[in-house]
Design a protein around this motif. Structure first.
Motif, mmCIF file in Angstrom:
data_model
loop_
_atom_site.group_PDB
_atom_site.id
_atom_site.type_symbol
_atom_site.label_atom_id
_atom_site.label_comp_id
_atom_site.label_asym_id
_atom_site.label_seq_id
_atom_site.Cartn_x
_atom_site.Cartn_y
_atom_site.Cartn_z
ATOM 1 N N HIS A 1 12.693 109.053 56.329
ATOM 2 C CA HIS A 1 11.805 107.937 56.642
ATOM 3 C C HIS A 1 10.350 108.405 56.776
ATOM 4 O O HIS A 1 9.424 107.701 56.359
ATOM 5 N N LEU B 1 14.779 108.190 46.776
ATOM 6 C CA LEU B 1 15.655 108.028 47.927
ATOM 7 C C LEU B 1 16.519 109.268 48.076
ATOM 8 O O LEU B 1 16.564 110.112 47.180
ATOM 9 N N VAL C 1 17.809 111.414 58.626
ATOM 10 C CA VAL C 1 17.285 110.089 58.288
ATOM 11 C C VAL C 1 15.809 109.994 58.681
ATOM 12 O O VAL C 1 14.978 109.461 57.923
ATOM 13 N N LEU D 1 16.660 97.918 47.263
ATOM 14 C CA LEU D 1 16.582 98.709 48.490
ATOM 15 C C LEU D 1 15.858 97.958 49.602
ATOM 16 O O LEU D 1 16.058 98.247 50.784
ATOM 17 N N ASP D 2 15.026 96.998 49.233
ATOM 18 C CA ASP D 2 14.310 96.179 50.212
ATOM 19 C C ASP D 2 15.065 94.902 50.565
ATOM 20 O O ASP D 2 14.505 93.989 51.168
ATOM 21 N N ASP E 1 20.354 103.814 56.073
ATOM 22 C CA ASP E 1 19.876 102.621 55.375
ATOM 23 C C ASP E 1 20.932 102.011 54.469
ATOM 24 O O ASP E 1 20.794 100.856 54.056
ATOM 25 N N LYS F 1 14.358 105.914 51.654
ATOM 26 C CA LYS F 1 15.584 105.394 52.235
ATOM 27 C C LYS F 1 16.667 106.477 52.169
ATOM 28 O O LYS F 1 16.629 107.368 51.316
ATOM 29 N N ARG G 1 21.084 94.757 57.000
ATOM 30 C CA ARG G 1 20.624 96.084 57.423
ATOM 31 C C ARG G 1 20.987 97.188 56.449
ATOM 32 O O ARG G 1 20.223 98.136 56.254
#
Length: 375
Positions: free
Chosen positions: A254, A218, A250, A18-19, A280, A259, A303
């Motif tokens: 956040h 998430l 979203v 996810l990162d 995301d 995410k 992204r």
């Protein structure tokens, strides 16, 4: 360095992905698995009534059984990410109708599909927009909506990453009204449609807060924006109404440190630039509708988390050998650099050959080690 990566557990593998960092292996998941496949994988039988898109009652015993079966299946498959739907509120039960159908909390009329072993939306109680005005809108503060999520969290702990699965307000609205009524009212009563989407968004924002309190990792938003030819409504409506309300959800995710992944089938190409500036990640990147995961990786890989996209149509029709090759292509195109989770382009439908689904999983394990070097 590889030795360090190999010590990752399943949840670490997902959170690293996810990162946009390469883990040791490409993580895998499915948004859902139909009851016949769940039973075949686990060699158990689901008890109580199940549904593919909605909760049919607050039967907590049946819900606990379904959660246990899903967790067992995902463990057997070695999946790293497990989604979980919201629950019906405490004490609620769907309305039983003449003819054997039932009406859910959102006014969708459900029929039982014996092949899928589940209740599926087939009709609506809303013949006019005035019917909705009289409708008792679901209470987001009713207790029990995160029952299944909490039960799943107890079972998996930190073993797998846990996603709360919510319904997209746009998709929820056209499912509630049926697509024919929705499109008619979209043109005849645009203010009404806007208000419905905003009201469902308010509901979802509260559900995201509750899911975060239940310690999910998430948010995944389900519901289609497009079909094969393109978006279901004009792009201007997405920009004016759908995307501002998507952004609100979203932002709520956040704010909770989560995410937000958007699922949609169909051809998203006319709106994917906008989506890339809001969410995301994307699932399913539908290959049968012209969504190319390699192109998406090149354009948005820094992204967007990409999830997909072995075609569900091919899982139904093609051979195991062909599925292995398709899986390898997905890995080659989308996995390098991280930010990729392998799955089908939708879910494991009853019509999919289970041997093909398992071939995809086996190929993911065989060829999904980082650094990616797929022959």
């Amino acid at each position: 360095m590889m030795g360090e990566k190999l010590r990752m557990n399943k949840k670490e593998r997902v959170m690293t992905t996810l990162d946009h960092v390469e883990p040791d292996f490409v993580p895998m998941t499915e948004m859902s698995i139909d009851p016949p496949h769940l039973e075949a994988i686990t060699q158990t039988r689901l008890t109580g009534e199940t549904s593919l898109q909605t909760q049919v009652s607050a039967d907590r015993g049946a819900e606990m059984s379904k959660v246990a079966t899903i967790v067992l299946a995902y463990r057997k498959l070695g999946f790293e990410l497990i989604p979980c739907d919201l629950s019906a509120p405490d004490g609620w039960s769907s309305q039983r109708n003449p003819g054997g159908t039932m009406t859910d909390e959102w006014g969708r009329v459900l029929s039982y599909d014996s092949r899928c072993k589940a209740w599926v939306p087939t009709d609506s109680i809303f013949a006019t927009s005035e019917d909705f005005e009289r409708f008792p809108f679901p209470d987001p503060y009713a207790t029990g909506r995160t029952f299944a999520i909490e039960e799943m969290k107890k079972k998996i702990g930190e073993e797998m990453a846990l996603a709360a699965f919510i319904r997209d307000p746009f998709a929820h609205a056209w499912e509630m009204f049926k697509i024919t009524n929705f499109i008619r009212w979209f043109y005849e009563k645009p203010k009404f449609i806007r208000q419905v989407i905003e009201r469902i968004t308010d509901f979802n924002v509260e559900m995201i807060k509750q899911a975060a309190d239940a310690k999910v990792d998430l948010i995944i938003s389900g519901g289609d924006y497009s079909e094969k030819r393109g978006p279901l409504v004009p792009v201007r409506f997405f920009k004016d109404v759908i995307f501002p309300n998507l952004r609100r959800q979203v932002e709520a995710a956040h704010k909770a440190g989560l995410k937000f992944i958007k699922h949609s089938d169909g051809n998203l190409n006319p709106i994917v630039d906008d989506l890339a500036n809001i969410v995301d990640g994307l699932h399913s990147l539908d290959p049968t509708a012209g969504m190319n995961i390699g192109d998406a990786k090149l354009r948005y890989g820094d992204r967007l988390i990409l999830i997909g996209n072995v075609a569900v149509d091919n899982l139904c029709r093609k051979t195991k050998e062909e599925i292995v090759e398709e899986t390898k292509e997905c890995l080659k195109r989308a996995a390098p650099g991280g930010g990729y989770i392998l799955s089908s382009s939708n879910s494991w439908y009853t019509g999919a050959k289970l041997e093909n689904c398992l071939a995809m999983v086996d190929a993911g394990r065989k060829y999904g080690a980082y650094p990616i070097n797929v022959p």
